[in-house]
Design an enzyme around this catalytic site. Structure first.
Site, PDB file in Angstrom:
ATOM      1  N   LYS A 116       5.302  -6.778   9.781  1.00 56.37           N
ATOM      2  CA  LYS A 116       4.877  -7.748   8.759  1.00 56.37           C
ATOM      3  C   LYS A 116       5.671  -9.044   8.830  1.00 56.37           C
ATOM      4  CE  LYS A 116       4.441  -6.306   4.400  1.00 56.37           C
ATOM      5  NZ  LYS A 116       5.339  -5.168   4.327  1.00 56.37           N
ATOM      6  N   THR A 117       7.001  -8.905   8.934  1.00 56.49           N
ATOM      7  CA  THR A 117       7.838 -10.105   8.978  1.00 56.49           C
ATOM      8  C   THR A 117       7.520 -10.925  10.225  1.00 56.49           C
ATOM      9  OG1 THR A 117       9.525  -8.928   7.727  1.00 56.49           O
ATOM     10  CG2 THR A 117      10.237 -10.920   8.852  1.00 56.49           C
ATOM     11  N   ASN A 118       7.303 -10.251  11.356  1.00 53.49           N
ATOM     12  CA  ASN A 118       6.980 -10.983  12.594  1.00 53.49           C
ATOM     13  C   ASN A 118       5.652 -11.727  12.466  1.00 53.49           C
ATOM     14  OD1 ASN A 118       9.309  -9.986  13.702  1.00 53.49           O
ATOM     15  ND2 ASN A 118       8.316  -8.392  14.906  1.00 53.49           N
ATOM     16  N   GLY A 172      16.029  -1.529  -1.510  1.00 51.73           N
ATOM     17  CA  GLY A 172      14.891  -1.168  -2.352  1.00 51.73           C
ATOM     18  C   GLY A 172      15.246  -0.282  -3.540  1.00 51.73           C
ATOM     19  N   ASN A 190      17.926   0.940  10.300  1.00 53.74           N
ATOM     20  CA  ASN A 190      17.428   0.265   9.093  1.00 53.74           C
ATOM     21  C   ASN A 190      18.420  -0.806   8.620  1.00 53.74           C
ATOM     22  OD1 ASN A 190      15.503  -0.127   7.022  1.00 53.74           O
ATOM     23  ND2 ASN A 190      16.696   1.154   5.611  1.00 53.74           N
ATOM     24  N   SER A 228       5.607   0.136   6.888  1.00 54.38           N
ATOM     25  CA  SER A 228       6.848  -0.345   7.512  1.00 54.38           C
ATOM     26  C   SER A 228       6.842  -0.073   9.014  1.00 54.38           C
ATOM     27  CB  SER A 228       8.080   0.271   6.861  1.00 54.38           C
ATOM     28  OG  SER A 228       7.791   1.535   6.388  1.00 54.38           O
ATOM     29  N   ALA A 229       7.606  -0.903   9.705  1.00 60.95           N
ATOM     30  CA  ALA A 229       7.711  -0.829  11.174  1.00 60.95           C
ATOM     31  C   ALA A 229       6.404  -1.199  11.872  1.00 60.95           C
ATOM     32  CB  ALA A 229       8.196   0.544  11.636  1.00 60.95           C
ATOM     33  N   CYS A 230       5.570  -1.994  11.206  1.00 58.21           N
ATOM     34  CA  CYS A 230       4.345  -2.475  11.850  1.00 58.21           C
ATOM     35  C   CYS A 230       4.363  -3.997  11.986  1.00 58.21           C
ATOM     36  CB  CYS A 230       3.117  -2.022  11.074  1.00 58.21           C
ATOM     37  SG  CYS A 230       2.855  -0.246  11.166  1.00 58.21           S
ATOM     38  N   TYR A 278      21.654   0.556  -1.933  1.00 56.14           N
ATOM     39  CA  TYR A 278      20.767   0.060  -0.878  1.00 56.14           C
ATOM     40  C   TYR A 278      19.578  -0.737  -1.432  1.00 56.14           C
ATOM     41  CZ  TYR A 278      17.151  -0.212   2.553  1.00 56.14           C
ATOM     42  OH  TYR A 278      16.167  -0.699   3.354  1.00 56.14           O
ATOM     43  N   LYS A 298      10.934  -3.669  -4.870  1.00 62.10           N
ATOM     44  CA  LYS A 298       9.934  -2.598  -4.878  1.00 62.10           C
ATOM     45  C   LYS A 298       9.696  -2.058  -6.288  1.00 62.10           C
ATOM     46  CE  LYS A 298       9.781  -2.769  -0.390  1.00 62.10           C
ATOM     47  NZ  LYS A 298       8.625  -3.385   0.278  1.00 62.10           N
ATOM     48  N   ARG A 356      19.835  -4.487   7.883  1.00 62.54           N
ATOM     49  CA  ARG A 356      19.021  -5.527   7.253  1.00 62.54           C
ATOM     50  C   ARG A 356      19.708  -6.878   7.228  1.00 62.54           C
ATOM     51  NH1 ARG A 356      13.843  -3.984   4.931  1.00 62.54           N
ATOM     52  NH2 ARG A 356      13.761  -1.747   5.248  1.00 62.54           N
ATOM     53  N   ASP A 383       6.531  -9.818   2.442  1.00 65.99           N
ATOM     54  CA  ASP A 383       6.549  -8.415   1.989  1.00 65.99           C
ATOM     55  C   ASP A 383       5.654  -8.118   0.786  1.00 65.99           C
ATOM     56  OD1 ASP A 383       7.603  -5.772   2.346  1.00 65.99           O
ATOM     57  OD2 ASP A 383       8.889  -6.085   0.594  1.00 65.99           O
ATOM     58  N   ARG A 399      -0.143   1.474  12.734  1.00 65.47           N
ATOM     59  CA  ARG A 399       0.272   1.701  14.117  1.00 65.47           C
ATOM     60  C   ARG A 399      -0.534   2.887  14.633  1.00 65.47           C
ATOM     61  NH1 ARG A 399       5.149   0.878  17.140  1.00 65.47           N
ATOM     62  NH2 ARG A 399       6.067  -0.287  15.424  1.00 65.47           N
ATOM     63  N   HIS A 435       1.671  -4.808  -1.252  1.00 68.26           N
ATOM     64  CA  HIS A 435       2.702  -4.803  -0.202  1.00 68.26           C
ATOM     65  C   HIS A 435       2.171  -5.629   0.970  1.00 68.26           C
ATOM     66  CE1 HIS A 435       5.443  -2.118   2.522  1.00 68.26           C
ATOM     67  NE2 HIS A 435       6.089  -3.174   2.104  1.00 68.26           N
ATOM     68  N   ARG A 442      15.569   3.553   1.443  1.00 65.05           N
ATOM     69  CA  ARG A 442      14.908   3.945   0.205  1.00 65.05           C
ATOM     70  C   ARG A 442      14.801   5.466   0.166  1.00 65.05           C
ATOM     71  NH1 ARG A 442      10.062   3.131   0.329  1.00 65.05           N
ATOM     72  NH2 ARG A 442       9.786   2.047   2.296  1.00 65.05           N
TER      73      ARG A 442
HETATM   74  C1  OXD Z   1      10.273  -1.682   2.849  1.00 63.02           C
HETATM   75  C2  OXD Z   1      11.005  -2.952   2.687  1.00 63.02           C
HETATM   76  O1  OXD Z   1      10.901  -0.623   2.927  1.00 63.02           O
HETATM   77  O2  OXD Z   1      10.344  -3.986   2.623  1.00 63.02           O
HETATM   78  O3  OXD Z   1       9.035  -1.706   2.886  1.00 63.02           O
HETATM   79  O4  OXD Z   1      12.240  -2.935   2.592  1.00 63.02           O
HETATM   80 MN    MN Z   2       8.224  -3.693   2.423  1.00 68.14          MN
END
Ligand code: OXD
Ligand code: MN
Length: 580
Positions: free
Chosen positions: A253-255, A200, A363, A249-251, A198, A207, A365, A276, A396, A227, A70
């Protein structure tokens, strides 16, 4: 296929006149259509076939190397008044933005197909769902939208019934970063995006629509577009709770949305509603209910393995579009953290050697239908959504933020959300431990002034006496040697259980200046083998460090000037006073 909706017909005709496509295709969302797009892209090289024995119907897309994320600095909210978008957004006057975009869109689809994608964000028959139409010249975008949204005939029928839809015009243009813009015109319910293919930036339902435009609409109409993941927790006794959680991001969420209960938790079940985005509405009883507007996941691949996320690992072994991963000698997708194999080509398709560094793009996906998730909950399709027991914010933080704490009430919870921050990592910026404020994890996604957004959040306190409890978690505390102090992943269920028990008024807590915290004895830590001193540290409140944190939050709020809601300042003052 075409439509009886005159506004849509006019917009498609007007767009075709501007962009000059060779042909127009109205997407019906059928499986046959998806298959013919895949075939087309295999022919053009936009998709590469992966090992069809071990990864059936999985394909690899390699994006332009300059187009892998993004682009917040090229993302604008275009409103007549700059003050509407606040310091948290980039602003452009609508006239200037239209002139710029019309110039860039002129003739940009020559020789290409213009695809019309009617889509629905949310279960197709949900009163909380909203429709949009994306026009794009990218078959990759169409294929991704097919997975990520309810797209095609049924969405068009709903648009024809309701008459309203968000318009989104996208073209990959020439992919030049100099001619790349993501524009939002909330007053016109219009999105325009050019120069990027890409996620987003290009899948406009995600988004752009479901967060930036929807947050704007939610404020006008009295709901919330956030979000947040949505997860269902069921106890061995069959008691079910639904939690919504917002992390930058990178914290993870999906897990968290796909958590697998640890062996110590036989009989517990965790199911995913969303990973998300959550749209939250008060129902007529004052209960906050959530739907996931999406029908698929566009997830970060690196780090996915059977230990971190077995569900995700399994779900992406078939019917998945991979973007920017590496490839093994067996033509299987590969990413850092997957297994001990060595890839042969990197994400750009170049031969890979160990000394080259990461082979998959950090990044990179996966795009995959939510139904493929082993922990998928069919309630993700329930038009009424799910009742939310608790809202969880997190970031984080190596230091300071305890493993978990509970806000005193909704207003205090809004302060907790507005204060969310996450530390940058050395890998990302070269500077370790820099705190970046990311209120409600919405910094890149709130379509208007954060000060007005916080006022909107605060307004819910007067609308219902059954609002969810608000919590803050931090899975990322480190000791002085840089080791994570909390095991995370499946063990996070222990924290979620304390949260649920607090909502049910059956867990004890310690009353502190920053909110309610468990004592170690208030949590089920059986069999975890965690050192009691570590647990004490995870649940400690360092008054001196918190005073400094409050100064930082106060300075951050100063950036929003006099628009900051007085109630938020009052909450801050109250915490300060309690800290002494
Ligand atoms: C983000 C995504 O960037 O969900 O937050 O792709
Ligand atoms: Mn997201």
């Amino acid at each position: 296929m075409t439509t009886t909706n005159q506004a849509l017909l006019d917009w498609v005709a007007e767009t075709a006149k501007l962009t000059q496509p060779e042909r127009i295709h109205w997407c019906d969302g059928s499986e046959g259509e998806y298959q013919s797009l895949v075939k087309l892209m295999l022919g053009t090289g936009d998709l590469l076939e992966l090992n069809q024995k071990s990864y059936p119907r999985c394909y690899l897309h390699r994006s332009d190397p300059s187009d892998v994320a993004r682009v917040e600095h090229l993302t604008f909210i275009c409103t007549p008044e700059k003050a509407e978008v606040g310091p948290n957004n980039h602003w452009m006057a609508p006239a200037e933005a239209h002139q710029k975009m019309n110039g860039l869109f002129a003739g940009c689809m020559r020789g290409r197909t213009l695809y019309v994608i009617p889509y629905c964000m949310g279960p197709i028959d949900s009163p909380y769902a909203r429709c949009g139409v994306e026009i794009t010249d990218s078959p990759y975008v169409v294929a991704n939208m097919k997975i990520m949204t309810r797209m095609g005939k049924q969405a068009l029928e709903r648009i024809e019934r309701e008459g309203s839809f968000v318009r989104g015009l996208h073209s990959t243009g020439d992919l030049s970063p100099d001619r790349r813009f993501i524009m939002h015109f909330p007053h016109e319910t219009l999105i325009q995006s050019i120069g990027s293919g890409y996620g987003g930036n290009a899948l406009l339902g995600k988004k752009c629509h479901a967060l930036r435009i929807a947050s704007w609409q939610a404020r006008q109409e009295g709901w919330l577009a956030e979000h947040m993941l949505i997860v269902e927790i069921e106890s061995p006794q069959g008691e079910r709770h639904y939690l919504a959680a917002a992390f930058p991001s990178a914290c993870g969420k999906t897990n968290l949305a796909m958590l697998i209960p640890p062996a110590s938790h036989a009989g517990w079940k965790v199911r995913t509603i969303g990973d998300d985005i959550a749209w939250l509405h008060l129902d007529k009883h004052g209960q906050l209910r959530a739907i996931n507007p999406e029908s698929g996941y566009f997830g970060v691949v690196p780090g996915t393995n059977p230990k971190t996320n077995r569900n995700a690992f399994d779900m992406i072994t078939h019917d998945t579009i991979f973007t920017n991963v590496a490839v093994t000698a067996d033509n299987e997708p590969w990413w850092e953290g997957k297994d001990k194999q060595a890839p042969v080509t990197d994400w750009r398709g170049r031969p890979w050697h160990k000394a080259d560094g990461p082979a998959a793009h950090p990044n990179s996906r996966f795009t995959v239908a939510a139904r493929q998730n082993p922990s998928y909950s069919s309630l993700a399709d329930d038009p009424a959504g799910v009742p939310i027991s608790a809202i969880i914010f997190g970031g984080r933080r190596r230091e300071l933020a305890p493993l978990v704490y509970q806000a005193r009430d909704w207003r205090h919870g809004v302060l907790v959300g507005a204060s969310v921050a996450s530390e940058t990592t050395a890998a990302a910026t070269g500077q370790v431990g820099v705190v970046r404020r990311d209120p409600m994890a919405m910094k890149p996604f709130c379509g208007y002034d954060f000060a007005d957004y916080w006022a909107h959040w605060l307004s819910f306190a007067d609308k219902s006496d059954k609002l969810p409890q608000i919590f803050h978690v931090n899975w990322f505390r480190q000791d002085k040697d840089g080791h994570f102090m909390w095991p995370g992943f499946g063990e996070n269920l222990r924290v979620l259980r304390w949260i649920i028990d607090r909502c049910e008024d059956r867990a004890a807590a310690r009353d502190t200046a920053i909110g309610f915290l468990p004592q170690p004895a208030d949590m089920d830590l059986d069999g975890l083998g965690i050192d009691p001193a570590v647990m004490d540290a995870l649940l400690a409140v360092d008054a001196g460090a918190w005073k400094q944190e409050l100064e930082g939050i106060s300075t951050y709020f100063d950036g929003y000037g006099s628009k900051i809601p007085p109630a938020l300042r009052e909450e801050l003052a109250r915490v300060k006073q309690r800290l002494g």
